[in-house]
Design an enzyme around this catalytic site. Sequence first.
Site, mmCIF file in Angstrom:
data_model
loop_
_atom_site.group_PDB
_atom_site.id
_atom_site.type_symbol
_atom_site.label_atom_id
_atom_site.label_comp_id
_atom_site.label_asym_id
_atom_site.label_seq_id
_atom_site.Cartn_x
_atom_site.Cartn_y
_atom_site.Cartn_z
ATOM 1 N N GLU A 51 0.823 -1.215 0.000
ATOM 2 C CA GLU A 51 0.000 0.000 0.000
ATOM 3 C C GLU A 51 0.853 1.260 0.000
ATOM 4 O O GLU A 51 0.520 2.261 0.628
ATOM 5 C CB GLU A 51 -0.942 -0.010 1.206
ATOM 6 N N CYS A 52 1.930 1.239 -0.744
ATOM 7 C CA CYS A 52 2.899 2.334 -0.786
ATOM 8 C C CYS A 52 2.844 3.010 -2.154
ATOM 9 O O CYS A 52 2.474 2.388 -3.150
ATOM 10 C CB CYS A 52 4.303 1.753 -0.541
ATOM 11 N N GLY A 53 3.245 4.258 -2.212
ATOM 12 C CA GLY A 53 3.343 4.952 -3.489
ATOM 13 C C GLY A 53 4.325 4.294 -4.437
ATOM 14 O O GLY A 53 4.239 4.468 -5.657
#
Length: 171
Positions: A51-53
Amino acid sequence: MKLVVLILAAMMINHSADNVHQFTFTAIDGKQVNLSEFKGKKLLLVNTASECGFTKQYAGLQELSEKYADKVVVIGFPANNFGGQEPGSNVEIQGFCEKNFGVTFLLAEKSSVKGDDISPLFKYLTTTENVDFAGDIKWNFEKFLIDEKGNLIHRFRSKTEPLSDELISKL
């Protein structure tokens, strides 16, 4: 049980490893993997999060692992150390990676890459004597390039794309 694991981890941290080939880890499917199995190939060890950029880098890591399979083995280490961006279970992480990015490269079970519970492998990688590569991991998708003999030869921060000229030139 947790105490036993912590004691064993502390013993491994205190053991002076010569290179990463002396470490083992548990794969996301529960099997033990000894990094010495990869002697003769470079390794790209990456701390990952779903769930990271930077999560889109999974696609580049998969392409790199396919395109340069004769030169390098990519291993992802899911970690929830930064902003709670890897909240899932091992089963959920593996499903997410396969469904969204077609990941077939090796994934470790979820572990810690920073703090008091840091895995022995990442403790070793971040405390190297080479000051250019030492220090805490700052965010998800930092990459550690290991040579064929198990030595850290380069560290790339999160913004370095897996298929960047900077990274590919080191393979």
